[in-house]
Design a protein around this motif. Structure first.
Motif, PDB file in Angstrom:
ATOM      1  N   ALA A  88      37.263  49.637  42.978  1.00 14.23           N
ATOM      2  CA  ALA A  88      36.616  50.213  44.168  1.00 14.23           C
ATOM      3  C   ALA A  88      36.060  49.106  45.068  1.00 14.23           C
ATOM      4  O   ALA A  88      36.159  49.188  46.306  1.00 14.23           O
ATOM      5  N   LYS A  89      35.489  48.066  44.459  1.00 13.48           N
ATOM      6  CA  LYS A  89      34.978  46.946  45.254  1.00 13.48           C
ATOM      7  C   LYS A  89      36.109  46.281  46.034  1.00 13.48           C
ATOM      8  O   LYS A  89      35.945  45.901  47.197  1.00 13.48           O
ATOM      9  N   LEU A  90      37.249  46.163  45.406  1.00 16.19           N
ATOM     10  CA  LEU A  90      38.384  45.516  46.053  1.00 16.19           C
ATOM     11  C   LEU A  90      38.867  46.346  47.239  1.00 16.19           C
ATOM     12  O   LEU A  90      39.163  45.810  48.317  1.00 16.19           O
ATOM     13  N   LEU A  91      38.920  47.667  47.052  1.00 15.81           N
ATOM     14  CA  LEU A  91      39.361  48.536  48.143  1.00 15.81           C
ATOM     15  C   LEU A  91      38.371  48.499  49.304  1.00 15.81           C
ATOM     16  O   LEU A  91      38.772  48.462  50.478  1.00 15.81           O
ATOM     17  N   GLN A  92      37.093  48.520  48.993  1.00 15.16           N
ATOM     18  CA  GLN A  92      36.085  48.455  50.050  1.00 15.16           C
ATOM     19  C   GLN A  92      36.158  47.128  50.803  1.00 15.16           C
ATOM     20  O   GLN A  92      36.066  47.084  52.030  1.00 15.16           O
ATOM     21  N   GLY A  93      36.354  46.044  50.070  1.00 12.15           N
ATOM     22  CA  GLY A  93      36.473  44.746  50.713  1.00 12.15           C
ATOM     23  C   GLY A  93      37.688  44.668  51.614  1.00 12.15           C
ATOM     24  O   GLY A  93      37.637  44.089  52.710  1.00 12.15           O
ATOM     25  N   PHE A  94      38.797  45.280  51.173  1.00 13.33           N
ATOM     26  CA  PHE A  94      40.007  45.284  52.001  1.00 13.33           C
ATOM     27  C   PHE A  94      39.779  46.042  53.300  1.00 13.33           C
ATOM     28  O   PHE A  94      40.204  45.603  54.375  1.00 13.33           O
ATOM     29  N   ASP A  95      39.125  47.200  53.200  1.00 18.12           N
ATOM     30  CA  ASP A  95      38.905  48.014  54.403  1.00 18.12           C
ATOM     31  C   ASP A  95      38.051  47.290  55.433  1.00 18.12           C
ATOM     32  O   ASP A  95      38.255  47.454  56.648  1.00 18.12           O
ATOM     33  N   SER A  96      37.092  46.493  54.970  1.00 16.79           N
ATOM     34  CA  SER A  96      36.176  45.828  55.903  1.00 16.79           C
ATOM     35  C   SER A  96      36.596  44.408  56.245  1.00 16.79           C
ATOM     36  O   SER A  96      35.924  43.742  57.036  1.00 16.79           O
ATOM     37  N   ALA A  97      37.716  43.915  55.660  1.00 13.82           N
ATOM     38  CA  ALA A  97      38.119  42.523  55.863  1.00 13.82           C
ATOM     39  C   ALA A  97      38.756  42.335  57.228  1.00 13.82           C
ATOM     40  O   ALA A  97      39.325  43.263  57.824  1.00 13.82           O
ATOM     41  N   LEU A 156      26.560  38.857  32.462  1.00 12.41           N
ATOM     42  CA  LEU A 156      26.463  38.007  33.659  1.00 12.41           C
ATOM     43  C   LEU A 156      27.823  37.737  34.294  1.00 12.41           C
ATOM     44  O   LEU A 156      27.881  37.082  35.343  1.00 12.41           O
ATOM     45  N   SER A 157      28.892  38.214  33.681  1.00  9.90           N
ATOM     46  CA  SER A 157      30.211  38.002  34.299  1.00  9.90           C
ATOM     47  C   SER A 157      30.328  38.765  35.611  1.00  9.90           C
ATOM     48  O   SER A 157      31.074  38.360  36.509  1.00  9.90           O
ATOM     49  N   THR A 158      29.571  39.858  35.748  1.00  9.43           N
ATOM     50  CA  THR A 158      29.654  40.667  36.975  1.00  9.43           C
ATOM     51  C   THR A 158      29.239  39.858  38.197  1.00  9.43           C
ATOM     52  O   THR A 158      29.872  39.941  39.258  1.00  9.43           O
ATOM     53  N   ALA A 159      28.179  39.073  38.062  1.00  8.68           N
ATOM     54  CA  ALA A 159      27.720  38.276  39.203  1.00  8.68           C
ATOM     55  C   ALA A 159      28.799  37.281  39.630  1.00  8.68           C
ATOM     56  O   ALA A 159      29.001  37.036  40.832  1.00  8.68           O
ATOM     57  N   LEU A 160      29.520  36.707  38.670  1.00  4.37           N
ATOM     58  CA  LEU A 160      30.550  35.727  38.998  1.00  4.37           C
ATOM     59  C   LEU A 160      31.770  36.386  39.635  1.00  4.37           C
ATOM     60  O   LEU A 160      32.333  35.861  40.602  1.00  4.37           O
ATOM     61  N   THR A 161      32.181  37.527  39.103  1.00  4.58           N
ATOM     62  CA  THR A 161      33.340  38.201  39.701  1.00  4.58           C
ATOM     63  C   THR A 161      32.997  38.762  41.071  1.00  4.58           C
ATOM     64  O   THR A 161      33.860  38.791  41.960  1.00  4.58           O
ATOM     65  N   ASP A 162      31.766  39.186  41.273  1.00  7.36           N
ATOM     66  CA  ASP A 162      31.362  39.621  42.619  1.00  7.36           C
ATOM     67  C   ASP A 162      31.459  38.469  43.607  1.00  7.36           C
ATOM     68  O   ASP A 162      31.839  38.656  44.776  1.00  7.36           O
ATOM     69  N   LYS A 163      31.121  37.276  43.134  1.00  6.49           N
ATOM     70  CA  LYS A 163      31.238  36.105  43.994  1.00  6.49           C
ATOM     71  C   LYS A 163      32.702  35.855  44.358  1.00  6.49           C
ATOM     72  O   LYS A 163      33.024  35.500  45.505  1.00  6.49           O
ATOM     73  N   LEU A 195      34.894  29.890  34.554  1.00  6.40           N
ATOM     74  CA  LEU A 195      33.671  30.400  33.935  1.00  6.40           C
ATOM     75  C   LEU A 195      33.663  31.923  33.933  1.00  6.40           C
ATOM     76  O   LEU A 195      33.271  32.561  32.943  1.00  6.40           O
ATOM     77  N   ALA A 196      34.114  32.517  35.040  1.00  4.87           N
ATOM     78  CA  ALA A 196      34.207  33.986  35.107  1.00  4.87           C
ATOM     79  C   ALA A 196      35.171  34.509  34.043  1.00  4.87           C
ATOM     80  O   ALA A 196      34.903  35.528  33.389  1.00  4.87           O
ATOM     81  N   LYS A 197      36.296  33.822  33.850  1.00  6.37           N
ATOM     82  CA  LYS A 197      37.255  34.260  32.823  1.00  6.37           C
ATOM     83  C   LYS A 197      36.650  34.166  31.428  1.00  6.37           C
ATOM     84  O   LYS A 197      36.796  35.086  30.604  1.00  6.37           O
ATOM     85  N   GLY A 198      35.969  33.057  31.138  1.00  5.51           N
ATOM     86  CA  GLY A 198      35.367  32.896  29.820  1.00  5.51           C
ATOM     87  C   GLY A 198      34.354  33.981  29.500  1.00  5.51           C
ATOM     88  O   GLY A 198      34.257  34.443  28.354  1.00  5.51           O
ATOM     89  N   LEU A 199      33.592  34.404  30.508  1.00  4.58           N
ATOM     90  CA  LEU A 199      32.591  35.452  30.286  1.00  4.58           C
ATOM     91  C   LEU A 199      33.224  36.835  30.304  1.00  4.58           C
ATOM     92  O   LEU A 199      32.809  37.733  29.562  1.00  4.58           O
ATOM     93  N   LEU A 200      34.222  37.021  31.167  1.00  5.05           N
ATOM     94  CA  LEU A 200      34.881  38.322  31.248  1.00  5.05           C
ATOM     95  C   LEU A 200      35.546  38.694  29.929  1.00  5.05           C
ATOM     96  O   LEU A 200      35.499  39.853  29.499  1.00  5.05           O
ATOM     97  N   SER A 207      24.619  27.084  36.146  1.00  2.77           N
ATOM     98  CA  SER A 207      25.947  26.774  36.655  1.00  2.77           C
ATOM     99  C   SER A 207      26.275  27.619  37.879  1.00  2.77           C
ATOM    100  O   SER A 207      26.865  27.130  38.849  1.00  2.77           O
ATOM    101  N   THR A 208      25.893  28.892  37.844  1.00  3.76           N
ATOM    102  CA  THR A 208      26.161  29.774  38.977  1.00  3.76           C
ATOM    103  C   THR A 208      25.442  29.280  40.225  1.00  3.76           C
ATOM    104  O   THR A 208      26.000  29.290  41.335  1.00  3.76           O
ATOM    105  N   LYS A 209      24.227  28.851  40.045  1.00  4.18           N
ATOM    106  CA  LYS A 209      23.457  28.335  41.187  1.00  4.18           C
ATOM    107  C   LYS A 209      24.117  27.094  41.763  1.00  4.18           C
ATOM    108  O   LYS A 209      24.244  26.956  42.992  1.00  4.18           O
ATOM    109  N   ARG A 210      24.567  26.188  40.895  1.00  2.31           N
ATOM    110  CA  ARG A 210      25.212  24.962  41.363  1.00  2.31           C
ATOM    111  C   ARG A 210      26.506  25.288  42.106  1.00  2.31           C
ATOM    112  O   ARG A 210      26.783  24.746  43.191  1.00  2.31           O
ATOM    113  N   VAL A 211      27.288  26.180  41.531  1.00  2.00           N
ATOM    114  CA  VAL A 211      28.559  26.548  42.149  1.00  2.00           C
ATOM    115  C   VAL A 211      28.325  27.230  43.492  1.00  2.00           C
ATOM    116  O   VAL A 211      29.001  26.937  44.493  1.00  2.00           O
ATOM    117  N   SER A 212      27.387  28.148  43.524  1.00  2.44           N
ATOM    118  CA  SER A 212      27.115  28.885  44.764  1.00  2.44           C
ATOM    119  C   SER A 212      26.653  27.954  45.875  1.00  2.44           C
ATOM    120  O   SER A 212      27.025  28.123  47.044  1.00  2.44           O
TER     121      SER A 212
END
Length: 1029
Positions: free
Chosen positions: A872-881, A814-821, A803-808, A777-782
């Motif tokens: 931390a990922k969110l803060l880093q993404g904000f700084d570089s956005a 594998l929820s990490t890969a979806l939330t990173d996306k 799907l990320a919510k269901g796994l989280l 499913s992740t491959k199809r979505v990506s």
């Protein structure tokens, strides 16, 4: 041996003269290792113990006691006997030696080999030779611990001392001041009282030495390491004072005296202690003090402004009446209960004749407290009070007075004891007044005053809860009144009260509701509405809709028993059928209300297997049939569509089916899952009633939006079942759900397909099969998301999010890969704002899927864990956005922070404060509102980091008070109001500026904004003023 002896002498020498305390442990180790005995240690200590210098003797005794504390379990009986004799003798020595003697004796009291009579010997020596209260705190504690140890191990010997033991303890405790020691002393006193020690002639002395602390007035110091609270001392002392009736002649006058205190805590403690005592006292213990106790209790209830004091007084009166009720009557004795209640009635009853004065309620509460004490008390009080109240009701003409009387009656009905075993064969106390009470209730129900009607329905519910009180004819008459109110009364308070009353009565009298209410409501629901041109005005049409709504709500409320459900639920299904065929003129709102009523029935009545089977066999198949028929009909012209294809109606149907499926028995749940999957995968409609559906409906193919959106009903069926129920053909089902969620262009269809897919993934057992499914499913979505030209990016994002919510929720790796996306998509110019809003869905509870009510796999604190791992990922993404995508990151951050508990928010705020301040400047109003909702709870206890940013925070909040959005203006004003409670020296410099800025919201066009602005500005105005705050 010579070496060991030399070692022992060396250790003694170094401890006594060298003052090396560590040698005590070395000596104890030697004794435990059998290198030398305890008696050899005593011999080695001989010069020290016989020294003319008290401090040398003290060091010798100290070493011996320290060793015994570690080795008392290894001592023989003869050694214990010798040591006890030694220590008893040393109790007469110099005062510097006494603390170490007591330590040794305390250690010996723990020995299991105490010789017979040694406990008595120790205590006689202790009481005769030691003045305990002249000792230091630690030594006094040692004495109390000795007594406790001996009470546990040598209780018989201590009881052999008779009253001498009590006298010795009284002398030892007299004058104790330290709370830590008082806890121990109260425990000893409690043991003396409750374990049958002989108080002899020292009962008064024991009372005096403990009661001097009553009521307890103690405030522990801040950061107290001992953990002793005022409540601990109060309860310990109360257990002593209430432990024996022998204290009654001393305690009851003391309580009466303390109730005259002006200190509220003293009053409460006194009343609660009185309540505790009365459970052990007999009526003869109270006789002398009844008048004083009643006068004090009455005064406290009549005059106090404190609910706690009033509650304690009423509880004490109940306990007092209960104590008198336990008295055994004889032919020549006075009935103390009757005499006491005569006084209570004389002092209180006349106030009930004045329903407009303030003493009505205190008097009623006192009488109700006495009434609730026992069956006899109920008879005595009810026989006098209730006829008087009925007479008062009939003589009064003002509705306010009548309502007050009804409320008082309701209180008495609730408190009357309805016992099955009594002197009168368990007859209900109110049986003699049944006719008059029913007459009053029905009279009030017939009035036009809404407050009177509401109160009378509460009284009717209370009467209905009394077994055997209402006859069937009374219930029928009550149902007639309820029917009339449902059909005629528009007042919302009356409507709510009718629903509550009907639900209460239907539990006990289902047959009457089946025969009297259900047919009446059904007739009204299906009555032909007036049409325009027949004299029907818009207000009349609205009134007819309101009556239908009340009828539908009432049907749900009375469906508390399976027998009622079998009659009421088909009526609601008939409404849905009429709405589908267009024969009843039912609006979409009315159809939704019917579905909500069916869901309420499922929620409140599905505890029985019979009702569950009824929903499985009848309700769910008929709902599916109507929905599918509507879906097929929806493919025609818009004017011919059934209201059952509306998204609001389908969502309401999902609630019904989901609630029903969640509580099914395992056998029925498995059967339903098989039927639902066969329907959607194989077009198997054989189990549906009134089957007029075509053979190939293809619900999951996505060709028709009206068909594909029914996938939400599949979700309700299969995603609400217990995790133990296996869904058949799940692999094939999930393939088609994935395809529908990606390719459908209809928002409700692909959203419901994604939710159903996520609900099934959440409950799938962990393993390679699940991992392969997720990766596919992740491959199809990506692939869809990574293609800017794809027409299905929004659908793919929706599936990714659910799907990320269901796994989280289940902590799947594998929820990490979806939330990173998802984090990566925050920078997407097209999807970024949607992704930011999607974090609200990740963190919030879903109503129809992926919640604990649907048996989803939801782990505790998943929100905190997700925030910790990803902030931390969110803060880093904000700084570089890029600047134009930063608002998406801010939106996501606000949703994450607002979902956290307040304690976690306070911890994380310093690191996030700069971003939250920037979010307040963001033009996106959703971001502003989410940020303000995060700040409001935090501002009540501001962390230092927030104080440091005060100037910047105030500037941004003042700017938001002029926002075009009302909710933003209100929340910003609430934040400013909370800031007025910051440390005064921090906010005083900002006072003038804030007051000028808050003048404008006072003239806001919205009343709610003006109201909050007035409160905020008033508190800021009072800053720094004398007596301001």
């Amino acid at each position: 041996m010579a070496a060991d002896s030399a070692l022992l002498v060396s250790l003694v020498e170094e401890f006594v003269t060298g003052l090396q305390d560590s040698k005590a442990n070395d000596t104890a180790t030697g004794v435990q290792a059998k290198k030398f005995t305890i008696l050899q240690l005593v011999e080695a200590l001989g010069p020290s113990l016989t020294s003319n210098t008290p401090h040398t003797r003290a060091r010798g005794v100290q070493l011996l006691s320290l060793v015994i504390q570690q080795c008392y379990g290894d001592l023989s009986e003869s050694e214990v006997e010798v040591l006890i004799a030694f220590y008893e003798n040393r109790l007469k020595d110099h005062y510097v030696i006494i603390p170490f003697v007591l330590q040794g004796l305390k250690a010996l009291t723990k020995s299991s080999l105490l010789p017979a009579g040694s406990a008595v010997s120790m205590l006689r020596s202790l009481f005769q030779d030691t003045h305990v209260q002249s000792l230091m705190l630690a030594e006094r504690a040692t004495v109390y611990n000795m007594l406790l140890n001996l009470m546990e191990s040598r209780e018989a010997e201590l009881k052999g001392l008779g009253a001498d033991f009590v006298f010795g303890f009284v002398q030892s405790m007299d004058g104790e001041r330290d709370p830590r020691n008082l806890v121990l002393a109260f425990q000893i006193a409690n043991n003396i009282i409750h374990r049958g020690y002989d108080l002899g002639k020292f009962a008064e002395e024991l009372f005096e030495v403990t009661s001097c602390y009553f009521p307890v007035d103690f405030s522990p110091p801040p950061n107290d390491p001992h953990g002793i609270t005022q409540e601990t001392l109060i309860l310990s002392l109360r257990a002593v004072l209430a432990g024996t009736p022998r204290f009654a002649e001393f305690l009851l006058p003391l309580i009466i005296e303390k109730l005259d205190s002006d200190i509220q805590s003293a009053k409460i403690d006194s009343l609660q202690t009185l309540t505790a005592c009365l459970s052990t006292y007999e009526h003869k213990d109270l006789a002398e003090f009844l008048s004083g106790l009643w006068t004090s209790i009455r005064r406290e209830v009549f005059q106090t402004a404190s609910e706690r004091v009033e509650g304690a007084g009423l509880a004490a009166l109940t306990a007092l009446t209960s104590c008198l009720s336990r008295a055994i009557l004889s032919s020549d004795s006075e009935d103390s209960l009757n005499a006491f209640l005569d006084v209570v009635l004389k002092d209180c009853q006349h106030h009930l004749c004045e329903p407009d004065l303030k003493l009505v309620w205190p008097s009623a509460k006192l009488l109700q407290a006495a009434c609730s004490a026992s069956y006899r008390a109920s008879h005595i009080v009810a026989a006098v009070v209730i006829p008087g109240l009925v007479e008062q009701y009939n003589s009064r003409t003002q509705c306010a007075h009548r309502r007050t009387i009804l409320e008082v009656l309701q209180g008495f009905i609730h408190t009357v004891k309805n016992t099955s075993q009594s002197e009168d064969d368990g007859q209900n106390v109110l049986l003699a007044q049944r006719d008059s009470l029913c007459a009053v209730v029905f009279s009030a129900l017939a009035e036009n005053n809404s407050d009177l009607q509401v109160t009378s329905m509460r009284v009717l519910s209370a009467l209905g809860q009394q077994n055997g009180l209402l006859l069937e004819s009374d219930v029928e008459r009550a149902v007639d009144h309820l029917n009339r109110l449902i059909l005629e009364e528009d007042d919302s308070k009356v409507s709510v009260s009718v629903i509550v009353c009907a639900e209460s009565l239907s539990r006990l009298h289902p047959t009457v509701f089946i025969t009297k209410m259900v047919p009446t409501l059904k007739q009204e629901i299906f009555s032909e509405p007036m049409v325009q041109g027949d004299g029907c005005t818009p207000s009349n049409e609205s009134s007819q809709h309101a009556v239908r709504q009340r009828c539908v709500s009432a049907l749900a409320a009375v469906s508390t028993q399976p027998s009622v459900v079998r009659e009421s639920a088909p009526v609601l299904l008939e409404v849905l059928k009429s709405a589908h065929t267009g024969s009843g003129g039912f609006s979409v709102d009315e159809v939704v209300a019917v579905c909500f009523s069916l869901q309420r029935i499922a929620d409140q009545a599905l505890d029985s297997e019979e009702t569950g089977r009824f929903f499985h066999d009848i309700i769910i198949p008929r709902l599916l049939t109507l929905a599918l028929q509507a879906a097929l009909q929806g493919e025609g012209s818009p004017g011919n569509r059934s209201p059952l294809v509306e998204e609001a109606v389908l969502s309401a149907m999902v609630g019904v089916i989901s609630s029903a499926c969640a509580k099914l028995q395992p056998e029925l749940a498995g059967k339903l899952a098989s039927r639902a999957v066969s329907l959607f995968l194989e077009d198997d409609v054989s189990f549906l009633p009134d089957n007029s559906l075509p053979p190939h409906i293809q619900l999951l193919k996505g060709g028709s939006w009206s068909r594909s959106q029914t996938v939400c009903l599949l979700m309700a069926c299969v995603c609400s079942l217990p995790r133990s129920v296996e869904v058949p053909q799940v692999e094939r089902l999930m393939e088609q759900l994935e395809e529908l969620s990606i390719t459908s262009g209809h928002v409700p269809s692909y959203t419901s397909a994604a939710k159903c897919y996520a609900g099934l993934v959440n409950k799938r057992p962990a393993g390679d099969s699940l991992n392969a499914l997720i990766q596919r499913s992740t491959k199809r979505v990506s692939s869809e998301l990574d293609s800017p030209a794809s027409p299905h990016r929004t659908q793919a994002f929706t599936l990714l999010l659910w799907l990320a919510k269901g796994l989280l929720l289940r902590y799947h790796p594998l929820s990490t890969a979806l939330t990173d996306k998802l984090f990566a998509l925050l920078g997407d110019p097209e999807l970024g704002p949607m992704v930011g809003d999607g974090f609200s869905l990740l963190m919030s509870d879903s109503a129809d899927v992926l919640n604990r009510g649907c048996h989803a796999d939801v782990r505790i604190m998943y929100r905190q864990r997700f925030f910790t791992e990803n902030s931390a990922k969110l803060l880093q993404g904000f700084d570089s956005a890029a600047p134009d995508t930063k608002s998406s990151y801010l939106k996501a951050l606000c949703h994450l922070v607002s979902s956290l508990p307040k304690e976690v928010q306070l911890t994380e705020l310093p690191a996030l404060l700069s971003l939250l301040l920037e979010a307040l400047s963001c033009p996106d109003q959703v971001v502003q509102l989410s940020t303000l909702s995060c700040l409001v709870p935090v501002l009540t206890e501001p962390p230092p980091a927030l104080i440091q940013q005060l100037e910047a925070l105030v500037s941004r909040l003042l700017a938001l008070t002029c926002s075009p959005t009302m909710t933003v203006r209100i929340e910003s004003l609430r934040c400013l109001h909370a800031m007025s409670r910051f440390p005064e020296h921090e906010v005083i410099p900002l006072r003038a500026r804030v007051l000028r800025a808050l003048a404008k919201p006072l003239d806001d066009r919205k009343r709610l904004v003006r109201s909050v602005a007035v409160q905020a500005r008033a508190d800021w105005f009072l800053l720094g003023s004398p007596g301001g705050r």
